[in-house]
Design an enzyme around this catalytic site. Sequence first.
Site, PDB file in Angstrom:
ATOM      1  N   GLU A 168       0.830  -1.197   0.130  1.00  0.00           N
ATOM      2  CA  GLU A 168       0.019  -0.058   0.234  1.00  0.00           C
ATOM      3  C   GLU A 168       0.901   1.226  -0.084  1.00  0.00           C
ATOM      4  O   GLU A 168       0.316   2.407   0.474  1.00  0.00           O
ATOM      5  CB  GLU A 168      -0.977  -0.102   1.193  1.00  0.00           C
ATOM      6  CG  GLU A 168      -1.967  -1.202   1.093  1.00  0.00           C
ATOM      7  CD  GLU A 168      -2.803  -1.204   2.264  1.00  0.00           C
ATOM      8  OE1 GLU A 168      -3.901  -0.531   2.397  1.00  0.00           O
ATOM      9  OE2 GLU A 168      -2.381  -1.673   3.247  1.00  0.00           O
TER      10      GLU A 168
ATOM     11  N   SER B 222      -6.280  -2.755   1.447  1.00  0.00           N
ATOM     12  CA  SER B 222      -6.567  -2.548   0.149  1.00  0.00           C
ATOM     13  C   SER B 222      -6.944  -3.592  -0.688  1.00  0.00           C
ATOM     14  O   SER B 222      -6.780  -3.772  -1.810  1.00  0.00           O
ATOM     15  CB  SER B 222      -5.230  -1.682  -0.530  1.00  0.00           C
ATOM     16  OG  SER B 222      -5.070  -0.638   0.015  1.00  0.00           O
TER      17      SER B 222
ATOM     18  N   TYR C  32      -9.009   2.576  -5.858  1.00  0.00           N
ATOM     19  CA  TYR C  32      -8.223   3.683  -6.266  1.00  0.00           C
ATOM     20  C   TYR C  32      -8.375   4.191  -7.869  1.00  0.00           C
ATOM     21  O   TYR C  32      -7.494   4.831  -8.222  1.00  0.00           O
ATOM     22  CB  TYR C  32      -6.823   3.270  -6.115  1.00  0.00           C
ATOM     23  CG  TYR C  32      -6.736   2.754  -4.631  1.00  0.00           C
ATOM     24  CD1 TYR C  32      -6.976   3.820  -3.621  1.00  0.00           C
ATOM     25  CD2 TYR C  32      -6.279   1.579  -4.238  1.00  0.00           C
ATOM     26  CE1 TYR C  32      -7.078   3.192  -2.124  1.00  0.00           C
ATOM     27  CE2 TYR C  32      -6.155   1.168  -2.873  1.00  0.00           C
ATOM     28  CZ  TYR C  32      -6.526   2.114  -2.163  1.00  0.00           C
ATOM     29  OH  TYR C  32      -6.536   1.800  -0.643  1.00  0.00           O
TER      30      TYR C  32
ATOM     31  N   ARG D  42     -11.280   3.629  11.555  1.00  0.00           N
ATOM     32  CA  ARG D  42     -12.478   3.400  10.601  1.00  0.00           C
ATOM     33  C   ARG D  42     -12.793   1.999  10.526  1.00  0.00           C
ATOM     34  O   ARG D  42     -11.692   0.824  10.544  1.00  0.00           O
ATOM     35  CB  ARG D  42     -11.979   3.804   9.041  1.00  0.00           C
ATOM     36  CG  ARG D  42     -12.912   3.812   8.245  1.00  0.00           C
ATOM     37  CD  ARG D  42     -12.477   3.683   6.676  1.00  0.00           C
ATOM     38  NE  ARG D  42     -12.256   2.494   6.260  1.00  0.00           N
ATOM     39  CZ  ARG D  42     -11.205   1.974   5.461  1.00  0.00           C
ATOM     40  NH1 ARG D  42     -10.364   3.132   5.139  1.00  0.00           N
ATOM     41  NH2 ARG D  42     -10.955   0.844   5.335  1.00  0.00           N
TER      42      ARG D  42
ATOM     43  N   ASP E  73     -14.830  -1.001   9.164  1.00  0.00           N
ATOM     44  CA  ASP E  73     -15.669  -1.692   7.867  1.00  0.00           C
ATOM     45  C   ASP E  73     -16.528  -2.619   8.031  1.00  0.00           C
ATOM     46  O   ASP E  73     -16.045  -3.555   8.916  1.00  0.00           O
ATOM     47  CB  ASP E  73     -14.266  -2.168   6.842  1.00  0.00           C
ATOM     48  CG  ASP E  73     -13.464  -1.215   6.423  1.00  0.00           C
ATOM     49  OD1 ASP E  73     -13.743   0.114   6.421  1.00  0.00           O
ATOM     50  OD2 ASP E  73     -12.449  -1.515   5.797  1.00  0.00           O
TER      51      ASP E  73
ATOM     52  N   GLU F 281     -13.660  -5.327   9.964  1.00  0.00           N
ATOM     53  CA  GLU F 281     -12.170  -5.101  10.255  1.00  0.00           C
ATOM     54  C   GLU F 281     -12.032  -3.620  10.632  1.00  0.00           C
ATOM     55  O   GLU F 281     -12.861  -2.842  10.473  1.00  0.00           O
ATOM     56  CB  GLU F 281     -11.047  -5.459   9.353  1.00  0.00           C
ATOM     57  CG  GLU F 281     -11.507  -4.601   7.848  1.00  0.00           C
ATOM     58  CD  GLU F 281     -10.230  -3.847   7.482  1.00  0.00           C
ATOM     59  OE1 GLU F 281      -9.165  -4.357   7.934  1.00  0.00           O
ATOM     60  OE2 GLU F 281     -10.301  -3.055   6.641  1.00  0.00           O
TER      61      GLU F 281
ATOM     62  N   ASN G  92      -9.478  -0.312  11.098  1.00  0.00           N
ATOM     63  CA  ASN G  92      -8.066   0.314  10.735  1.00  0.00           C
ATOM     64  C   ASN G  92      -7.703   1.378  11.472  1.00  0.00           C
ATOM     65  O   ASN G  92      -8.620   2.388  11.769  1.00  0.00           O
ATOM     66  CB  ASN G  92      -8.344   0.775   9.129  1.00  0.00           C
ATOM     67  CG  ASN G  92      -9.047  -0.376   8.370  1.00  0.00           C
ATOM     68  OD1 ASN G  92      -8.152  -0.835   7.812  1.00  0.00           O
ATOM     69  ND2 ASN G  92     -10.170  -0.320   7.997  1.00  0.00           N
TER      70      ASN G  92
ATOM     71  N   GLY H 147      -7.154   5.509   5.066  1.00  0.00           N
ATOM     72  CA  GLY H 147      -6.650   6.197   3.891  1.00  0.00           C
ATOM     73  C   GLY H 147      -7.109   7.740   4.069  1.00  0.00           C
ATOM     74  O   GLY H 147      -8.116   8.063   4.487  1.00  0.00           O
TER      75      GLY H 147
HETATM   76  N1  LIG Z   1     -16.712 -12.003   4.946  1.00  0.00           N
HETATM   77  C1  LIG Z   1     -16.914 -10.976   3.888  1.00  0.00           C
HETATM   78  N2  LIG Z   1     -18.011 -11.312   2.965  1.00  0.00           N
HETATM   79  C2  LIG Z   1     -18.180 -10.353   2.101  1.00  0.00           C
HETATM   80  N3  LIG Z   1     -17.380  -9.267   1.497  1.00  0.00           N
HETATM   81  C3  LIG Z   1     -16.162  -9.056   2.365  1.00  0.00           C
HETATM   82  C4  LIG Z   1     -15.890  -9.956   3.608  1.00  0.00           C
HETATM   83  N4  LIG Z   1     -14.823  -9.635   4.059  1.00  0.00           N
HETATM   84  C5  LIG Z   1     -14.390  -8.683   3.120  1.00  0.00           C
HETATM   85  N5  LIG Z   1     -15.294  -8.335   2.208  1.00  0.00           N
HETATM   86  C6  LIG Z   1     -15.144  -7.246   1.149  1.00  0.00           C
HETATM   87  O1  LIG Z   1     -13.595  -7.175   0.954  1.00  0.00           O
HETATM   88  C7  LIG Z   1     -13.000  -5.978   1.365  1.00  0.00           C
HETATM   89  C8  LIG Z   1     -11.719  -5.987   1.956  1.00  0.00           C
HETATM   90  O2  LIG Z   1     -11.978  -6.697   3.124  1.00  0.00           O
HETATM   91  P1  LIG Z   1     -11.337  -5.921   4.501  1.00  0.00           P
HETATM   92  O3  LIG Z   1     -12.027  -4.731   4.608  1.00  0.00           O
HETATM   93  O4  LIG Z   1     -11.551  -6.879   5.570  1.00  0.00           O
HETATM   94  O5  LIG Z   1      -9.890  -5.815   3.932  1.00  0.00           O
HETATM   95  P2  LIG Z   1      -8.762  -4.961   3.851  1.00  0.00           P
HETATM   96  O6  LIG Z   1      -8.168  -5.260   2.691  1.00  0.00           O
HETATM   97  O7  LIG Z   1      -7.925  -4.892   5.101  1.00  0.00           O
HETATM   98  O8  LIG Z   1      -9.330  -3.371   3.590  1.00  0.00           O
HETATM   99  P3  LIG Z   1      -8.628  -1.960   3.832  1.00  0.00           P
HETATM  100  O9  LIG Z   1      -7.879  -1.546   2.752  1.00  0.00           O
HETATM  101  O10 LIG Z   1     -10.273  -1.380   4.026  1.00  0.00           O
HETATM  102  O11 LIG Z   1      -8.151  -2.130   5.401  1.00  0.00           O
HETATM  103  C9  LIG Z   1     -14.165  -5.319   2.074  1.00  0.00           C
HETATM  104  O12 LIG Z   1     -14.366  -4.018   1.738  1.00  0.00           O
HETATM  105  C10 LIG Z   1     -15.490  -6.016   1.481  1.00  0.00           C
HETATM  106  O13 LIG Z   1     -15.769  -5.392   0.253  1.00  0.00           O
HETATM  107 MG   LIG Z   2     -11.117  -2.821   4.965  1.00  0.00          MG
END
Ligand SMILES: Nc1ncnc2c1ncn2[C@@H]1O[C@H](COP(=O)(O)OP(=O)(O)OP(=O)(O)O)[C@@H](O)[C@H]1O
Ligand SMILES: [Mg+2]
Length: 316
Positions: free
Chosen positions: A17, A153, A223, A262, A264, A277, A279, A283
Amino acid sequence: MADLDRVLVLAGGLSPEHEVSVRSGRRVAESLRRLDIEVQTADVDSALLGRLSSDPPQAVFPVLHGAPGEDGVVREVLEVSGVPYVGARPDACRRAYAKPVAKALVEARGVAVPRGVALPKAAFRDLGARELVDRIAAALGLPLFVKPDQGGSAFGAATVDSADALSSALVNCFAYGDTALVEERIAGTEVAVSVVDTGDGPTALPPVEIVPDGGVYDYAARYTAGRTEFFAPARLEGAVAEAAKEAALTAHSALGLRDLSRTDMIVEDSGRVVFLEANVAPGMMETSLFPMAVEAAGMDFAIVCRELAHRAALRG
Ligand SMILES: Nc1ncnc2c1ncn2[C@@H]1O[C@H](COP(=O)(O)OP(=O)(O)OP(=O)(O)O)[C@@H](O)[C@H]1O
Ligand SMILES: [Mg+2]
């Protein structure tokens, strides 16, 4: 309150990232400069420690995503350097960064999380990949969602509709981390709820709704301008929006976070809020969710950044 006049924004890092962090860091730095604060920017490299001791800023504003910015390592270094910084302490970062740990802590406080299993690459090698993949698919049911147990990401993340697809999703996932998190796929409205504490305790900002044009909020959807539609505030019914805010505040407190975060989540059609999750270094780019939430709350992004840095400086 003492004046805030010197801030060091940390951005870049070695994680996948990097580019996002550089752009986020630039935005924070430019915003603070517009308020006449002297801002320097630095990356995490061999010059950092020398700089922190020879020319210590009043506060560091870490805008580093992934490891080592969000996993606690950089903040551990800031602690031993005696320089105050914006955001969660190292122990809280470690809890938030490890998604299975964060899920367990947040679930224990009554927030729903996706059912799932976290398994290292070695388990598939040692126990027989085919067998294990079939067991997981049978236990959790399809469709599934696969992602690394840490990181951001959406790198290494994929939706999975069959046991065969699960195998290849796992191979891809293991390119980004040693442990994969396989979860039931949650359907509904994706929202992110930012929490900010500028002195009156943690406050949840309006939820921001994410509608990716292809249905999946992957790296490109995040992005590439125009690939995702955002609604700030989210188009949620009042009580559901409140439940989403409550879930973010619960996550912030369950993980012991500080200053900003933040969370999610996905809101199912029934109104059930499911935590994905949290954060610790959201961002901060133009297309990022935290600044959108700040704006939706009627707050000024630059002033929020200054207040966060100011509060950190006062801890020094
Ligand atoms: N169990 C799930 N069911 C459906 N969609 C999911 C699930 N887990 C994650 N996602 C999708 O995948 C994306 C990324 O997951 P998550 O937010 O856990 O990870 P990330 O890569 O750490 O994201 P970020 O960049 O927001 O920190 C989420 O924004 C969501 O769209
Ligand atoms: Mg996320």
